[in-house]
Design a protein around this motif. Structure first.
Motif, PDB file in Angstrom:
ATOM      1  N   SER A   1       4.552  58.198  32.489  1.00 31.93           N
ATOM      2  CA  SER A   1       3.542  58.206  33.543  1.00 31.93           C
ATOM      3  C   SER A   1       4.052  57.487  34.787  1.00 31.93           C
ATOM      4  CB  SER A   1       2.261  57.528  33.066  1.00 31.93           C
ATOM      5  OG  SER A   1       2.458  56.146  32.885  1.00 31.93           O
ATOM      6  N   GLY A   2       3.433  57.831  35.896  1.00 33.62           N
ATOM      7  CA  GLY A   2       3.748  57.162  37.147  1.00 33.62           C
ATOM      8  C   GLY A   2       2.512  57.061  38.005  1.00 33.62           C
ATOM      9  N   ILE A   3       2.452  56.037  38.821  1.00 31.27           N
ATOM     10  CA  ILE A   3       1.317  55.817  39.717  1.00 31.27           C
ATOM     11  C   ILE A   3       1.840  55.643  41.133  1.00 31.27           C
ATOM     12  CG2 ILE A   3      -0.563  54.239  40.342  1.00 31.27           C
ATOM     13  CD1 ILE A   3      -0.921  53.624  37.398  1.00 31.27           C
ATOM     14  N   GLY A   4       1.160  56.298  42.065  1.00 29.91           N
ATOM     15  CA  GLY A   4       1.489  56.133  43.474  1.00 29.91           C
ATOM     16  C   GLY A   4       0.236  55.832  44.271  1.00 29.91           C
ATOM     17  N   LYS A   5       0.349  54.955  45.278  1.00 25.92           N
ATOM     18  CA  LYS A   5      -0.814  54.580  46.080  1.00 25.92           C
ATOM     19  C   LYS A   5      -0.473  54.673  47.553  1.00 25.92           C
ATOM     20  CE  LYS A   5      -2.602  51.257  42.661  1.00 25.92           C
ATOM     21  NZ  LYS A   5      -3.009  49.843  42.429  1.00 25.92           N
ATOM     22  N   GLY A   6      -1.441  55.100  48.350  1.00 26.03           N
ATOM     23  CA  GLY A   6      -1.240  55.157  49.790  1.00 26.03           C
ATOM     24  C   GLY A   6      -2.294  56.020  50.448  1.00 26.03           C
ATOM     25  N   VAL A   7      -2.281  56.050  51.779  1.00 28.19           N
ATOM     26  CA  VAL A   7      -3.275  56.838  52.511  1.00 28.19           C
ATOM     27  C   VAL A   7      -2.883  58.307  52.566  1.00 28.19           C
ATOM     28  CG1 VAL A   7      -4.080  54.909  53.899  1.00 28.19           C
ATOM     29  CG2 VAL A   7      -2.153  56.273  54.712  1.00 28.19           C
ATOM     30  N   ASP A   8      -1.611  58.609  52.308  1.00 31.92           N
ATOM     31  CA  ASP A   8      -1.152  59.996  52.309  1.00 31.92           C
ATOM     32  C   ASP A   8      -1.108  60.499  50.861  1.00 31.92           C
ATOM     33  OD1 ASP A   8       0.643  62.329  52.216  1.00 31.92           O
ATOM     34  OD2 ASP A   8       1.027  61.874  54.331  1.00 31.92           O
TER      35      ASP A   8
ATOM     36  N   SER B   1       1.831  59.830  48.046  1.00 32.36           N
ATOM     37  CA  SER B   1       1.446  59.094  46.833  1.00 32.36           C
ATOM     38  C   SER B   1       1.751  59.917  45.592  1.00 32.36           C
ATOM     39  CB  SER B   1      -0.044  58.744  46.882  1.00 32.36           C
ATOM     40  OG  SER B   1      -0.334  57.921  47.984  1.00 32.36           O
ATOM     41  N   SER B   2       1.513  61.231  45.681  1.00 26.09           N
ATOM     42  CA  SER B   2       1.767  62.107  44.542  1.00 26.09           C
ATOM     43  C   SER B   2       3.254  62.162  44.203  1.00 26.09           C
ATOM     44  CB  SER B   2       1.243  63.521  44.829  1.00 26.09           C
ATOM     45  OG  SER B   2      -0.148  63.513  45.063  1.00 26.09           O
ATOM     46  N   VAL B   3       4.103  62.280  45.237  1.00 33.93           N
ATOM     47  CA  VAL B   3       5.542  62.342  45.008  1.00 33.93           C
ATOM     48  C   VAL B   3       6.046  61.023  44.438  1.00 33.93           C
ATOM     49  CG1 VAL B   3       7.788  62.549  46.138  1.00 33.93           C
ATOM     50  CG2 VAL B   3       5.932  64.128  46.739  1.00 33.93           C
ATOM     51  N   GLU B   4       5.538  59.915  44.926  1.00 30.51           N
ATOM     52  CA  GLU B   4       5.970  58.619  44.406  1.00 30.51           C
ATOM     53  C   GLU B   4       5.583  58.454  42.938  1.00 30.51           C
ATOM     54  OE1 GLU B   4       4.332  55.833  47.159  1.00 30.51           O
ATOM     55  OE2 GLU B   4       6.107  55.895  48.461  1.00 30.51           O
ATOM     56  N   ALA B   5       4.380  58.918  42.578  1.00 30.66           N
ATOM     57  CA  ALA B   5       3.957  58.859  41.177  1.00 30.66           C
ATOM     58  C   ALA B   5       4.856  59.746  40.316  1.00 30.66           C
ATOM     59  CB  ALA B   5       2.499  59.295  41.057  1.00 30.66           C
ATOM     60  N   TYR B   6       5.160  60.941  40.813  1.00 32.42           N
ATOM     61  CA  TYR B   6       6.005  61.886  40.083  1.00 32.42           C
ATOM     62  C   TYR B   6       7.416  61.324  39.892  1.00 32.42           C
ATOM     63  CZ  TYR B   6       7.825  66.568  38.859  1.00 32.42           C
ATOM     64  OH  TYR B   6       8.394  67.651  38.226  1.00 32.42           O
ATOM     65  N   LEU B   7       7.957  60.708  40.935  1.00 26.98           N
ATOM     66  CA  LEU B   7       9.299  60.126  40.838  1.00 26.98           C
ATOM     67  C   LEU B   7       9.334  58.947  39.870  1.00 26.98           C
ATOM     68  CD1 LEU B   7      10.514  60.229  44.555  1.00 26.98           C
ATOM     69  CD2 LEU B   7      11.452  61.527  42.613  1.00 26.98           C
ATOM     70  N   THR B   8       8.287  58.150  39.859  1.00 26.80           N
ATOM     71  CA  THR B   8       8.227  57.027  38.913  1.00 26.80           C
ATOM     72  C   THR B   8       8.294  57.536  37.481  1.00 26.80           C
ATOM     73  OG1 THR B   8       6.903  55.712  40.449  1.00 26.80           O
ATOM     74  CG2 THR B   8       6.835  55.074  38.122  1.00 26.80           C
ATOM     75  N   ALA B   9       7.512  58.592  37.197  1.00 32.49           N
ATOM     76  CA  ALA B   9       7.529  59.167  35.852  1.00 32.49           C
ATOM     77  C   ALA B   9       8.889  59.776  35.537  1.00 32.49           C
ATOM     78  CB  ALA B   9       6.428  60.217  35.732  1.00 32.49           C
ATOM     79  N   LEU B  10       9.485  60.467  36.516  1.00 31.66           N
ATOM     80  CA  LEU B  10      10.799  61.077  36.311  1.00 31.66           C
ATOM     81  C   LEU B  10      11.864  60.023  36.032  1.00 31.66           C
ATOM     82  CD1 LEU B  10      10.929  63.880  39.028  1.00 31.66           C
ATOM     83  CD2 LEU B  10      11.278  64.203  36.572  1.00 31.66           C
ATOM     84  N   ASN B  11      11.836  58.936  36.778  1.00 30.20           N
ATOM     85  CA  ASN B  11      12.827  57.878  36.574  1.00 30.20           C
ATOM     86  C   ASN B  11      12.725  57.280  35.180  1.00 30.20           C
ATOM     87  OD1 ASN B  11      14.229  57.907  39.059  1.00 30.20           O
ATOM     88  ND2 ASN B  11      12.543  56.837  40.058  1.00 30.20           N
ATOM     89  N   LYS B  12      11.493  57.115  34.684  1.00 27.20           N
ATOM     90  CA  LYS B  12      11.312  56.612  33.318  1.00 27.20           C
ATOM     91  C   LYS B  12      11.888  57.603  32.306  1.00 27.20           C
ATOM     92  CE  LYS B  12       7.045  54.037  34.283  1.00 27.20           C
ATOM     93  NZ  LYS B  12       5.577  53.985  34.037  1.00 27.20           N
ATOM     94  N   MET B  13      11.633  58.865  32.545  1.00 26.76           N
ATOM     95  CA  MET B  13      12.110  59.898  31.621  1.00 26.76           C
ATOM     96  C   MET B  13      13.642  59.949  31.594  1.00 26.76           C
ATOM     97  SD  MET B  13      11.476  64.009  31.741  1.00 26.76           S
ATOM     98  CE  MET B  13      12.903  64.258  32.813  1.00 26.76           C
ATOM     99  N   LEU B  14      14.253  59.877  32.763  1.00 29.24           N
ATOM    100  CA  LEU B  14      15.704  59.978  32.841  1.00 29.24           C
ATOM    101  C   LEU B  14      16.390  58.771  32.221  1.00 29.24           C
ATOM    102  CD1 LEU B  14      15.991  61.382  36.470  1.00 29.24           C
ATOM    103  CD2 LEU B  14      16.397  62.630  34.336  1.00 29.24           C
ATOM    104  N   ASP B  15      15.727  57.627  32.252  1.00 30.19           N
ATOM    105  CA  ASP B  15      16.324  56.413  31.695  1.00 30.19           C
ATOM    106  C   ASP B  15      16.049  56.280  30.198  1.00 30.19           C
ATOM    107  OD1 ASP B  15      17.588  53.698  32.464  1.00 30.19           O
ATOM    108  OD2 ASP B  15      15.841  53.126  31.258  1.00 30.19           O
TER     109      ASP B  15
END
Length: 570
Positions: free
Chosen positions: A542-549, A553-567
């Motif tokens: 899972s990943g969480i992203g926060k912001g006014v955009d 925010s969605s891309v940041e959440a997606y990247l967080t989840a991807l980084n966890k998966m890749l590691d």
């Protein structure tokens, strides 16, 4: 083993530990032979379902003839004794629908001899009665239900007739129905609950003498209290001439919320036909609900109701309820008794702990008895009120064997998530477990993105990512929306087959510049392992992203989840 018996007069019977819905489970008894006007077993209670007639009268609940036939077939599986198929005089379509049910459903005899009675409702006039008889006469067990109002307010303002005139009409029309060849006649006293009792004794006595085999006491406006209605039935049983030659039926509406209670109270007083609808649908606030009445008798019939029982196959209740909900368009509130979505769900930590130790601590009915398949997943709702015991049990069911310190760590994160979400799903739990082993340095970071979207074409996103070693990558993709196109652009760069299991968006603040919190859960396609019991486990991240955009925010959440998966190392 028995739980201590309470001394309260309302709980005089003890409750065996095995008395959950098969606690309700009365001993198996066969349906007695069907005889109009007589039930060989005085403990047997006939169930008349009027979903197809009174239920359909609920605003917006009109059904087609094919839908009615489908429901009628299901009512046979449910095992109702009597199906009130409709009001043939209402329209040609209604006539055709009732006739179709009489010809198909009303003629099919089961191996045990069971075949439902098919009833057509009609007003007390020759045209209605003749039409209704034409609709049902081909059934193996046809019945007519002529009715007339008996309360002072109805006779004065609606019928504009005297008591003597109403008596004469009732006698004559029951005799007319019998002259057509009908030997099973149910006479209905509309608004009986507000009628003069002496008049009810007289009119019921007269129609029984004229050939009625069942008399209906209707609380048409749902006005009576349970103790009042029970007393009314007892008085009718004690004072009506010839009542021993007929069955007393009750038809209760729910305007004050007492329909089920009034119906049960009536059985205690001697009523032996209960008129109900699936999901309680009907005029105004509806009717007594079949599922509530039947399960009340099943649960308490042996213990406090003198051994009363029905012939209903309760395992078909849930399927029948869903079918009626679908065909009628009358959606159930989640907390509807017996068949509501929440009826067997438990979120409180205290309740969940008790249930895990013994189901009978908080369940008086078993979900399996109405057609559910048993599992803790189906009955345990994990939320902010849930405790460690419930969480640990569910994690074990999902295939995770965690140490106590790991459970505690997951529990703290679970509680934090539960404060933000009403319910924590299995996908969330898997992500929480995976997150415990994924404290990683980002492999991919967002440098920037540009989105084009609107109503004229597909959305497109150009995105720039940078790797952990400083290499920059750019890609562009189109999608069904800005988030979809952004995720696809990321996939072009990362080159991993990923499935998004969950995407949720919440705003923390108010206004058009509100801060958005995006939660994304993913797993890698075709990547799984096996737990100690041999079950397949798909690691989720899972990943969480926060912001006014929202897109950023969605891309940041997606990247967080991807980084966890890749590691992740299995």
């Amino acid at each position: 083993m028995r739980i201590q018996t309470f001394s309260s007069s309302s709980l005089q019977s003890s409750f065996p530990l095995n008395q959950i819905a098969s606690m309700n489970g009365s001993r198996s008894r066969s349906r007695p032979e069907y005889i109009p006007g007589h039930i060989p077993d005085p403990s047997y209670v006939r169930i008349l379902d009027t979903t197809l007639r009174d239920g359909e009268q609920a605003p917006g609940a009109a059904m087609t003839a094919e839908q009615k036939l489908r429901i009628a077939r299901q009512l046979v599986k449910l095992g109702v004794d009597v199906i009130e198929a409709g009001f043939p005089c209402a329209s040609q379509e209604d006539f055709n629908g009732v006739k179709m049910i009489a010809q198909e459903v009303g003629r099919k005899c089961e191996d045990d001899g069971y075949v439902p009675v098919i009833v057509a409702m009609c007003r007390c006039n020759e045209k209605d009665i003749r039409t209704a008889w034409e609709a049902v006469k081909e059934a193996k067990r046809p019945r007519l239900l002529p009715f007339i109002a008996t309360s002072p307010i109805h006779m004065e303002y609606k019928l504009r007739k005297t008591k003597e005139e109403v008596l004469q009409i009732a006698r004559t029309m029951v005799a007319f129905a019998r002259s057509l060849g009908c030997r099973d006649i149910e006479f209905g006293a509309e608004d009986a609950a507000r009628s003069d009792r002496e008049f009810l004794y007289q009119i019921f006595g007269d129609v029984i003498e004229a050939g009625a085999t069942t008399v209906v006491v209707a609380d048409t406006v749902g006005i009576t209290m349970p103790f009042e209605f029970g007393k009314l039935i007892a008085d009718i049983k004690a004072n009506t001439p010839g009542i021993e030659k007929a069955i007393i039926a009750v038809h209760c509406h729910n305007d004050l919320g007492h329909a089920t209670a009034n119906t049960i109270e009536a059985t205690r007083a001697g009523a032996r036909q209960l008129e109900v609808t699936v999901n309680g649908i009907g005029e105004r606030a509806g009717n007594a609900a079949l599922e509530e009445v039947v399960m009340a008798l099943r649960c308490r019939g042996d213990h406090v109701l003198g051994g009363l029982y029905t012939g209903i196959n309760t395992k078909h209740i849930l399927k029948t309820s869903k079918m009626v909900e679908e065909c009628s368009g009358m959606h159930l509130q989640p907390h509807k008794a017996i068949v509501g979505h929440n009826a067997f769900l438990h979120e409180s930590g205290i309740h969940q702990d008790g249930l895990l130790k013994h189901r009978g601590t908080y369940e008086i009915l078993s979900p399996e008895d109405i057609g559910y398949e048993r599992s803790n997943e189906a009955t345990m709702v994990l939320g902010k009120l849930s405790g460690r015991h419930a969480l640990k049990t569910r994690l074990k069911e999902l295939g995770y064997e965690l140490k106590e310190d790991e459970v505690e760590s997951v529990f703290q994160n679970f509680k934090a998530m539960a404060e933000k979400k009403k319910r924590v799903t299995d996908v969330d739990l898997k992500a929480l477990v995976s997150d415990q082993v994924c404290d990683v340095e980002p492999i991919w970071k967002l440098c920037g993105l540009e989105v084009t979207c609107g109503t004229m074409n597909f959305s497109s996103t150009t995105i720039e990512l940078v790797t952990i070693n400083g290499t920059t990558h750019v890609a562009c993709s189109v999608g069904k929306g800005p988030v979809d196109s952004a995720f696809k652009a990321v996939d072009l760069i990362v080159k991993e087959a990923v499935k998004v299991l969950e995407y949720s968006l919440n705003t923390i603040t108010e206004g058009t510049d509100a801060i958005a919190t995006v939660h994304v859960v993913i797993h890698k396609e075709n990547a799984h392992s096996y737990n100690s019991t041999g079950n397949i486990v798909y690691p989720t991240f899972s990943g969480i992203g926060k912001g006014v955009d929202v897109v950023v925010s969605s891309v940041e959440a997606y990247l967080t989840a991807l980084n966890k998966m890749l590691d992740f190392k299995e």
